[in-house]
Design an enzyme around this catalytic site. Sequence first.
Site, PDB file in Angstrom:
ATOM      1  N   ASN A  37       0.810  -1.214   0.000  1.00 27.02           N
ATOM      2  CA  ASN A  37       0.000   0.000   0.000  1.00 27.02           C
ATOM      3  C   ASN A  37       0.848   1.271   0.000  1.00 27.02           C
ATOM      4  OD1 ASN A  37      -2.294   1.534   0.054  1.00 27.02           O
ATOM      5  ND2 ASN A  37      -2.982   0.865   2.074  1.00 27.02           N
ATOM      6  N   HIS A 122     -14.957  -5.105  10.437  1.00 24.95           N
ATOM      7  CA  HIS A 122     -14.623  -3.807  11.034  1.00 24.95           C
ATOM      8  C   HIS A 122     -15.870  -2.989  11.295  1.00 24.95           C
ATOM      9  CE1 HIS A 122     -10.269  -3.278   9.421  1.00 24.95           C
ATOM     10  NE2 HIS A 122     -10.478  -4.509   9.838  1.00 24.95           N
ATOM     11  N   ARG A 147     -14.028  -6.061  15.019  1.00 27.32           N
ATOM     12  CA  ARG A 147     -13.074  -5.030  15.445  1.00 27.32           C
ATOM     13  C   ARG A 147     -13.837  -3.725  15.599  1.00 27.32           C
ATOM     14  NH1 ARG A 147      -8.014  -2.436  11.996  1.00 27.32           N
ATOM     15  NH2 ARG A 147      -9.497  -0.790  11.580  1.00 27.32           N
ATOM     16  N   TYR A 159      -7.567   7.038  12.965  1.00 26.53           N
ATOM     17  CA  TYR A 159      -7.301   5.808  12.232  1.00 26.53           C
ATOM     18  C   TYR A 159      -8.477   4.819  12.393  1.00 26.53           C
ATOM     19  CZ  TYR A 159      -6.303   1.094  11.359  1.00 26.53           C
ATOM     20  OH  TYR A 159      -6.463  -0.164  10.890  1.00 26.53           O
ATOM     21  N   ASP A 210      -7.675  -2.070  17.212  1.00 24.61           N
ATOM     22  CA  ASP A 210      -6.364  -1.795  16.610  1.00 24.61           C
ATOM     23  C   ASP A 210      -5.852  -0.451  17.122  1.00 24.61           C
ATOM     24  OD1 ASP A 210      -4.138  -1.584  15.022  1.00 24.61           O
ATOM     25  OD2 ASP A 210      -5.191  -1.876  13.115  1.00 24.61           O
ATOM     26  N   HIS A 212      -2.871   0.659  16.259  1.00 22.79           N
ATOM     27  CA  HIS A 212      -2.125   1.149  15.091  1.00 22.79           C
ATOM     28  C   HIS A 212      -0.814   1.844  15.472  1.00 22.79           C
ATOM     29  CE1 HIS A 212      -2.132   2.216  10.720  1.00 22.79           C
ATOM     30  NE2 HIS A 212      -2.781   1.078  10.692  1.00 22.79           N
ATOM     31  N   GLU A 236      -4.429  -4.736  19.171  1.00 18.94           N
ATOM     32  CA  GLU A 236      -3.492  -4.905  18.041  1.00 18.94           C
ATOM     33  C   GLU A 236      -2.480  -3.770  17.964  1.00 18.94           C
ATOM     34  OE1 GLU A 236      -5.610  -5.686  14.447  1.00 18.94           O
ATOM     35  OE2 GLU A 236      -4.150  -4.606  13.237  1.00 18.94           O
ATOM     36  N   GLU A 262       1.415  -7.012  11.187  1.00 20.08           N
ATOM     37  CA  GLU A 262       1.000  -6.734   9.809  1.00 20.08           C
ATOM     38  C   GLU A 262       2.099  -6.048   9.001  1.00 20.08           C
ATOM     39  OE1 GLU A 262      -2.549  -4.402  10.676  1.00 20.08           O
ATOM     40  OE2 GLU A 262      -1.559  -2.621   9.921  1.00 20.08           O
ATOM     41  N   ARG A 283       0.296 -11.535  13.174  1.00 19.07           N
ATOM     42  CA  ARG A 283      -0.597 -11.059  12.110  1.00 19.07           C
ATOM     43  C   ARG A 283       0.084 -10.901  10.751  1.00 19.07           C
ATOM     44  NH1 ARG A 283      -2.994  -6.769  11.907  1.00 19.07           N
ATOM     45  NH2 ARG A 283      -4.908  -7.663  11.093  1.00 19.07           N
ATOM     46  N   HIS A 312      -3.458 -10.266   8.798  1.00 23.32           N
ATOM     47  CA  HIS A 312      -3.934  -9.000   8.242  1.00 23.32           C
ATOM     48  C   HIS A 312      -4.792  -9.289   7.001  1.00 23.32           C
ATOM     49  CE1 HIS A 312      -2.337  -4.924   6.446  1.00 23.32           C
ATOM     50  NE2 HIS A 312      -3.487  -4.735   7.057  1.00 23.32           N
ATOM     51  N   ASP A 316      -6.331  -3.439   1.142  1.00 25.55           N
ATOM     52  CA  ASP A 316      -5.155  -3.301   0.282  1.00 25.55           C
ATOM     53  C   ASP A 316      -4.476  -4.648   0.034  1.00 25.55           C
ATOM     54  OD1 ASP A 316      -4.784  -2.264   3.135  1.00 25.55           O
ATOM     55  OD2 ASP A 316      -2.714  -2.766   2.667  1.00 25.55           O
ATOM     56  N   GLU A 339      -8.528 -11.514   9.519  1.00 19.00           N
ATOM     57  CA  GLU A 339      -9.194 -10.235   9.246  1.00 19.00           C
ATOM     58  C   GLU A 339      -9.849 -10.293   7.863  1.00 19.00           C
ATOM     59  OE1 GLU A 339      -6.535  -6.896   8.886  1.00 19.00           O
ATOM     60  OE2 GLU A 339      -8.113  -5.455   9.349  1.00 19.00           O
ATOM     61  N   TRP A 402       1.740   6.786  12.296  1.00 20.53           N
ATOM     62  CA  TRP A 402       0.339   6.804  11.819  1.00 20.53           C
ATOM     63  C   TRP A 402      -0.347   5.495  12.163  1.00 20.53           C
ATOM     64  CZ3 TRP A 402      -2.131   3.805   7.967  1.00 20.53           C
ATOM     65  CH2 TRP A 402      -3.508   4.152   7.793  1.00 20.53           C
TER      66      TRP A 402
END
Length: 402
Positions: A37, A122, A147, A159, A210, A212, A236, A262, A283, A312, A316, A339, A402
């Site tokens: 991605n 999600h 999630r 996010y 998550d 992130h 996560e 991931e 993951r 994951h 993407d 996921e 991020w």
Amino acid sequence: MKIEDARVIVCSPGRNFVTLKIVTDEGVTGVGDATLNGRELAVASYLADHVVPALIGRDPGRIEDTWQYLYKGSYWRRGPVTMTAIAAVDTALWDIKGKVAGLPVYQLLGGRSREGVTVYGHASAPDTESVLTEVARYVELGYKAVRVQTGVPGLQTTYGVGRGRMFYEPADAAVPSEATWSTERYLAHTPSVFARVRDEFGPGLRLLHDVHHRLTPIEAARLGRDLEPHRLTWMEDPVPAELQEGFRLIRRHTTTPIAVGEVFNTVWDCQQLITEQLVDYIRTTVVHAGGISHLRRIFDLAALYHVRSGSHGATDLSPVCMAAALHLDISIPNFGLQEYMRHTEETDAVFPHSYRFEDGYLLPSESPGLGVDIDEALAAEYPYKPASLPVNRLEDGTMHSW
Ligand code: KDG
Ligand code: MG
């Protein structure tokens, strides 16, 4: 049998994807996902300029030897671009092997270890009350695991919160868009969301979240502890995972299970986390961790240490990756969760596949090989569009993960 041709196909049906299609002199073809991605063209070049010329004339049946050739032979080991390119070749060769054998790939991996692959969806919304509706939507569809992500009061974007129902796509601009983050606001808000969701849906629904990569170990420890009463299946990516020993600090303070991986590409990226039992779910994915061959190695190591898989599966990762993931998921002894973010209709049309969702499970294809393909003529109608993942700054302007 020999590899006669290998095509790198870049297209954007709903989002950007890179796909490798290997063609043999006997007309058997195989596909592999090569999507990274926001860095798609780097992998496309790695494949087209450096890998494809070396594939022509090779025996497609020599999957392990080809993997070692590309890994050891490049001299420059590991890294997301290299490992995604190797993954695409490996996946396509497993597809060919399955087609030649007349068997779905999971049969070549030892056959079924379970009836279906439990997936999580999600649920996301700007606030706590509206996320309840989104969780209910997944429960109605039969999902057994959800999630949950919400906006954070005081932050404009967060996010994991999609713009539409059941769809989320963070890569939104050619030059990265910028988001603002506050750990204080996030930590103050998130436990109350899970209190409300658990209260509404009871103890049977598996809930995930998550983080992130946004906290420090001690902040993650505090979040894990605050979430304990709400019995999450996992928290996560609580911290960026380059510093694997940092997870010891989180572990010392909380029993909330941890899922990581991931952004990992090899078994070496997760070795300490697994062997010290610092995580509960690993993951890593087919597309970013060297394909079916290498991911199986990671999962085998994990199995020795009571760590389960939790691959994951965001949008993407193309349907080619999802198809491959399901063959592995159904066969390994230490499967945890998969996921599953649904792709757009355009994506599904470009990648015809025969895996299917049923009552909270995904079922791999029964066709020989992976049971997925790319419609190259249709793909050509969706040219690549530059798109990057956002970046993140703290409220004072400091760059943050991020
Ligand atoms: O490409 C990045 C996304 O796949 C990632 O942000 C999604 O964290 C993610 C997840 O768990 O699906
Ligand atoms: Mg994630």
